[in-house]
Each structure stands twice: as structure tokens, then as C-alpha cells.
Scaffold this active site. Structure first.
Site, PDB file in Angstrom:
ATOM      1  N   GLU A   1       1.426  -0.626   0.119  1.00  0.00           N
ATOM      2  CA  GLU A   1      -0.073  -0.079   0.054  1.00  0.00           C
ATOM      3  C   GLU A   1       1.173   0.837  -0.326  1.00  0.00           C
ATOM      4  OE1 GLU A   1      -3.245  -0.333   3.275  1.00  0.00           O
ATOM      5  OE2 GLU A   1      -3.894  -1.576   2.035  1.00  0.00           O
TER       6      GLU A   1
ATOM      7  N   ASP B   1      -1.007  -3.806  -3.188  1.00  0.00           N
ATOM      8  CA  ASP B   1      -2.062  -2.753  -2.672  1.00  0.00           C
ATOM      9  C   ASP B   1      -3.471  -3.269  -2.946  1.00  0.00           C
ATOM     10  OD1 ASP B   1      -2.185  -0.232  -2.303  1.00  0.00           O
ATOM     11  OD2 ASP B   1      -0.655   0.378  -3.788  1.00  0.00           O
TER      12      ASP B   1
ATOM     13  N   GLU C   1      -6.095 -10.388  -1.573  1.00  0.00           N
ATOM     14  CA  GLU C   1      -7.384 -10.277  -0.665  1.00  0.00           C
ATOM     15  C   GLU C   1      -8.824  -9.873  -1.042  1.00  0.00           C
ATOM     16  OE1 GLU C   1      -5.469  -7.620   1.677  1.00  0.00           O
ATOM     17  OE2 GLU C   1      -3.383  -7.269   1.727  1.00  0.00           O
TER      18      GLU C   1
HETATM   19  C1  XIL Z   1      -6.798  -6.556   8.346  1.00  0.00           C
HETATM   20  C2  XIL Z   1      -7.073  -7.836   8.579  1.00  0.00           C
HETATM   21  O1  XIL Z   1      -7.976  -8.716   8.040  1.00  0.00           O
HETATM   22  C3  XIL Z   1      -7.503  -7.375  10.109  1.00  0.00           C
HETATM   23  O2  XIL Z   1      -8.018  -8.397  11.099  1.00  0.00           O
HETATM   24  C4  XIL Z   1      -6.575  -6.083  10.818  1.00  0.00           C
HETATM   25  O3  XIL Z   1      -7.227  -5.263  12.467  1.00  0.00           O
HETATM   26  C5  XIL Z   1      -6.176  -5.037  10.111  1.00  0.00           C
HETATM   27  O4  XIL Z   1      -5.922  -5.715   8.256  1.00  0.00           O
HETATM   28  N1  XIL Z   1      -4.823  -5.004   3.172  1.00  0.00           N
HETATM   29  C6  XIL Z   1      -4.595  -5.405   4.076  1.00  0.00           C
HETATM   30  C7  XIL Z   1      -4.673  -6.224   5.366  1.00  0.00           C
HETATM   31  O5  XIL Z   1      -2.870  -5.585   3.367  1.00  0.00           O
HETATM   32  O6  XIL Z   1      -3.110  -6.557   5.576  1.00  0.00           O
HETATM   33  C8  XIL Z   1      -5.789  -5.670   5.901  1.00  0.00           C
HETATM   34  O7  XIL Z   1      -5.664  -6.993   6.773  1.00  0.00           O
HETATM   35  C9  XIL Z   1      -6.754  -5.635   5.317  1.00  0.00           C
HETATM   36  C10 XIL Z   1      -6.197  -4.775   4.152  1.00  0.00           C
END
Ligand code: XIL
Length: 501
Positions: free
Chosen positions: A287, A342, A412
Site C-alpha cells: 500500500e 496494494d 485479498e
Molecule cells: C486486516 C486484517 O484482516 C485485520 O484483522 C486487521 O485488523 C487489519 O488488517 N489490507 C491488507 C491487510 O493488506 O493486511 C489488511 O488486513 C486488510 C487490508
């Protein structure tokens, strides 16, 4: 201990009510059943006459059995605003089912919650309270309280469904995230059934691994357990994440430029060496590109597109922190596939900024080393999207990433039914049929696109298996519901054509 004051009063409760509503009762003399506010059979409770619970529902007959309690009720209080908490009396921890802080007086509040529990004591019950002042000297109204009990393990994954990893074995790896919940029981069974790669959702982040105070020991134990469990079950592990502006102990980014650079290098070397041979790809930087970019921002060069606000790595090292992190990772372990990751790459401008950044870093690196190996081996598109997704933007963005000639992974993926990142508590929202269909359609569109481009996609990882444990649980974004039952979204991923015109 917050609730210890309640212990003595437990025995004073009279649970031999002649009248009750759906099994709910109150202290004798404190309540009456009335018609009120256009509702019939409202339980009116005089708080002054109760000890600490407004209304109760006995769980005594479930002693020793695993049950799931699904509770709904409408509650109104007189007087001033106050907390409304539905809890379980277990004589010990008083687990919370659901709560409303500072609930406004004089209006009805719809309350809903869920909990899985095994009653062990004799005096087990669900109750409504305002813990601050016992039940407080005010009047409460409780309308249509309902408790639905599911006996036994509520998790009912269907392991006869064709595993997603088999559906896609000729296309890409299928991944999901894990936390400690997923290491055993039905969660693990379902994970292992469908997925051949995992990303620990939190446990490989700097705030979990690095010492919270500079100089203290690293915290490997949980991460070790996770990684080893996966590997011994033939599930690969992708590492997330080394350098990010979030979830990082503050000491790591404090100091002079040279000090922070050294801290970063040491951290990366420490972690990569520790998991060497077990974790083969890592998100090195997460990010780093900002949102809301215009074409003139992009024309001014990628360094002007780097996230500047609330980014301590940027504060310490400027835009160079990105390349520095990749170089440190390559140096620490040249066998690892290094990813830039990202979110929001469905926005074609953001995807373009990522593309020019990676191209610049990789071109210069290859030039310098007179080789063909890139410094950034892969790019991850997080894909936290929702049901208003425009698939054409996703196509355009992915084409930009494919043009880099490096690995591209979806890292993700989740499709929320709401348009914001609302975490919720995992027990507070139900998906409507219309939303479940809309969500399935978006999953189908995405997987149709991924299949068309399968030769250029390495891995598709979902960010969460079930809606109950999702980081965006209010939007119910996953393939399985909280009981691990496959949703339409699952069938859309298994067979996109069935969900598309
Ligand atoms: C999130 C987790 O899933 C949560 O449990 C935590 O509280 C915050 O982070 N982008 C990312 C991840 O790269 O690391 C994030 O994960 C979600 C957004």
C-alpha cells in the site's frame, strides 16, 4: 473484574416465574406484561426493583452441551441514555452477546447477537443489563425477545463439494487467510479441503513479529505454529507483510535516515532468514501508492504518487523506502519471490501508478545487474471490492499489470454487500437474498475474467473464509456464511457461467 459485583446477587434471583414471554422472565414484582406503544405483550420492568438483570432466559437445561444462542429483541428504556448489554451469566466471565453503548432513552432499539457457548454451571442464563449501575433505577420495556438455540457444533461445512483447488488446478493457486481459529476443527477441515496456499492475515505483520520495544526478543511462537501446521499439511504459505505504514511498532521508523534504513534492513533479514525455505513469497511493500490520483499526478512521475500522509516509512526515508525494502529482501534471500501489494487497483489510475513504479524499479535494477531477474517479482492486487464493482475497470487494470511481465496475483479478494469497510463484530448482520445474488454475480464476473487470463495469474487468495470471521463482517463478503455453509458466492466461483447471462 468488571462484573464481579454481580456474583453475590445471583442467588437472589427468582426463576420460578408463572408468566413469561418466549421464556424470558424478570425479578418477581419488578415486571408486568402490558400492551404498550402499539405492541402487545411488552415486558415492562421496574429497574429499581430488580437486582442487576432486567430480564433473564434460563439455559440450565443445556448444561454441559455446546449450544449457539441467537438472540433478537427490541428494547426501550426511560430516563436518560444508558448502555444496553445482553450477556450470559456463567458466574465467571459474563460473555457478551451484543451491546449498545449509550442507547438513547425513549426509543426502541432493535438488538441482535449470536454466541457459541457450553453452559457449565447451574445458574446459567441470558440476561439484559446496564452494568454500570446494576439494572439502574429506571423503567425498561422488552418486546418480542427471542432466543433460538442450535444444539451441537454449529459449523456444518459440506466437504463433499468439489474443492476449489481442484476446480482451478490448471489455472492458479487458490488461497485464503488464516488466523489461529483456522488451525483446527471444522475451520481447518474446510480450509484444507478448498485451498492449497494461505496468507496469515495478521501473524506475519511487524506488530506481531517484531519486539514492541527496540532490542527485545522477536515473537515467533504463533507464527511458527501456523507456518509449520500448513506446511505439514501440504499447504503453501505466502508472507504478508514486511514494510507497511500500518501495524508496525513505532520504534522501527524512529531515528535518523541511516538508523531507520538499518532497522528496516535488519528486520527484513531477520524475518526472511527465520522463515527461509518455508515461506517462498512475501509481500515486501504494501500500500505505498496513494488514492485519488489524477492523470497529471501520474505524468509527474510515480514518486509523486507515493502515500505521504500517515506513512512513517515515507517520513523517514522518502519515496526511496520502497526500493530499499526490495533490495534488502533480495539480499537477505535471493530465492524468495518478492511482491508489491496494494488495494484499489480497480481504479485504473492507481493501477497505472503502480505499473510505472514497478517498471522503473525493475528496469533500473536489470540495467544495473546486467541481468534478466527483476527486483520486484510479483504484483498483488488486493481486490477488496463490493457489489457495485465495474468489471471493465478491473480488466483494464489487470492488463496494465500483466504488461509488466512479472507474476500477478489476486491477494485479498472479498466482495462486500456494503460500500464501506465496516468491520462489525461478526454476529450482527444477515445478507439479503438480493445482495447474495448480486454478490454471486460479481464473484462470477471476476472469476470469468481470471479464467480468461489464467496464464498470467499465479494465485487467487480470498481475505477470509466465512462471513462471521471476516474483517468486513457487516458486508458479509465471503464464500461461506458463519456456519461454514457454502453461499451462492461459492457456487459462482465454482462455476461462473451458471451465474452470468
Ligand atoms: C486486516 C486484517 O484482516 C485485520 O484483522 C486487521 O485488523 C487489519 O488488517 N489490507 C491488507 C491487510 O493488506 O493486511 C489488511 O488486513 C486488510 C487490508
Amino acid at each position: 473484574m468488571l462484573f464481579s459485583c454481580f456474583l453475590q446477587s445471583c442467588s437472589e434471583l427468582d426463576k420460578t416465574k408463572k408468566d413469561n414471554i418466549n421464556g424470558f422472565y424478570a425479578d418477581d414484582g419488578a415486571y408486568e406484561i402490558i400492551n404498550y406503544d402499539g405492541r402487545s405483550d411488552v415486558i415492562k420492568v421496574d429497574g429499581a426493583k430488580t437486582s442487576w438483570a432486567v430480564v433473564m432466559y434460563s439455559l440450565a437445561k443445556y448444561k454441559g452441551k455446546m449450544i449457539t444462542i441467537e438472540l433478537t429483541a427490541e428494547v426501550k428504556r426511560e430516563g436518560s441514555a444508558g448502555n444496553l448489554l445482553w450477556q450470559i451469566n456463567d458466574g465467571q466471565n459474563y460473555p457478551l452477546i451484543t451491546s449498545l453503548n449509550n442507547a438513547v432513552a425513549g426509543v426502541w432499539h432493535q438488538m441482535k447477537g449470536r454466541i457459541v457457548i457450553t453452559p457449565s454451571g447451574n445458574d446459567f442464563f441470558v440476561y439484559l443489563t446496564n452494568w454500570e449501575n446494576n439494572a439502574e433505577n429506571t423503567t425498561y420495556y422488552v418486546y418480542n425477545p427471542t432466543v433460538n438455540i442450535i444444539e451441537g457444533n454449529p459449523l456444518i461445512p459440506d466437504l463433499s463439494l468439489l474443492p476449489l483447488k481442484s476446480v482451478y488446478e490448471n489455472h492458479f493457486l487458490m488461497g485464503n487467510i488464516i488466523d489461529t481459529t483456522y488451525l483446527s476443527g471444522k475451520y481447518f477441515d474446510l480450509l484444507k479441503h478448498h485451498f492449497n496456499i494461505v496468507t496469515p492475515g495478521n501473524n506475519l505483520k511487524p506488530d506481531f513479529l517484531a519486539p514492541s520495544t527496540k532490542g527485545d526478543a522477536y515473537q515467533w511462537t504463533t507464527a511458527e505454529e501456523m507456518v509449520n501446521k500448513m506446511i505439514s499439511n501440504n499447504i503453501a504459505v505466502h508472507g504478508h507483510v514486511l514494510v507497511w505504514h500500518e501495524q508496525t511498532p513505532s520504534w522501527m521508523t524512529v531515528g535518523t535516515r541511516t538508523e531507520v534504513e538499518t532497522t528496516m534492513k535488519n528486520y527484513i533479514a531477520e524475518v526472511l532468514t527465520h522463515f527461509q525455505g518455508r515461506v517462498n513469497s512475501w509481500d515486501v511493500v504494501n500500500e505505498a501508492i496513494k488514492d485519488g490520483l489524477s492523470s497529471s499526478d501520474i505524468a509527474s512521475g510515480w514518486k509523486n504518487c507515493v502515500r505521504t500522509s500517515a506513512n512513517p516509512w515515507y517520513d523517514a526515508l522518502g519515496a526511496d523506502y520502497i526500493e530499499l525494502a526490495f533490495r534488502a529482501a533480495r539480499e537477505a534471500d535471493p530465492n524468495i519471490n518478492l511482491y508489491y501489494n496494494d488495494y484499489g487497483l480497480e481504479n485504473t489510475n492507481k493501477a497505472e501508478a503502480v505499473r510505472i513504479m514497478i517498471k522503473d524499479i525493475n528496469d533500473r535494477y536489470k540495467n544495473e545487474t546486467s541481468g534478466t531477474r527483476n527486483l520486484i517479482d510479483g504484483v498483488g492486487s488486493q481486490a477488496h471490492v463490493n457489489i457495485s464493482l465495474n468489471i471493465n475497470n478491473v480488466r483494464e487494470s489487470l492488463n496494465k499489470l500483466f504488461s509488466l511481465g512479472i507474476e500477478v496475483s489476486i491477494t485479498e479478494l472479498d466482495v462486500s454487500t456494503i460500500n464501506n469497510y465496516d468491520p462489525g463484530s461478526g454476529r450482527d448482520s444477515v445478507i439479503s437474498e438480493a445482495n447474495e445474488n448480486a454478490q454471486a454475480k460479481v464473484y462470477a464476473e471476476l472469476f470469468k475474467l481470471y479464467i480468461e487470463n489464467a496464464s498470467q495469474i499465479t494465485r487467487v487468495t480470498f481475505w477470509g473464509m466465512d462471513d462471521g470471521n471476516s474483517w468486513l463482517s457487516v458486508g458479509n463478503p465471503c464464500l461461506f456464511d458463519w456456519r461454514l455453509t457454502a453461499k451462492r458466492a461459492f457456487f459462482a466461483v465454482s462455476n461462473p457461467d451458471n451465474f452470468l447471462p
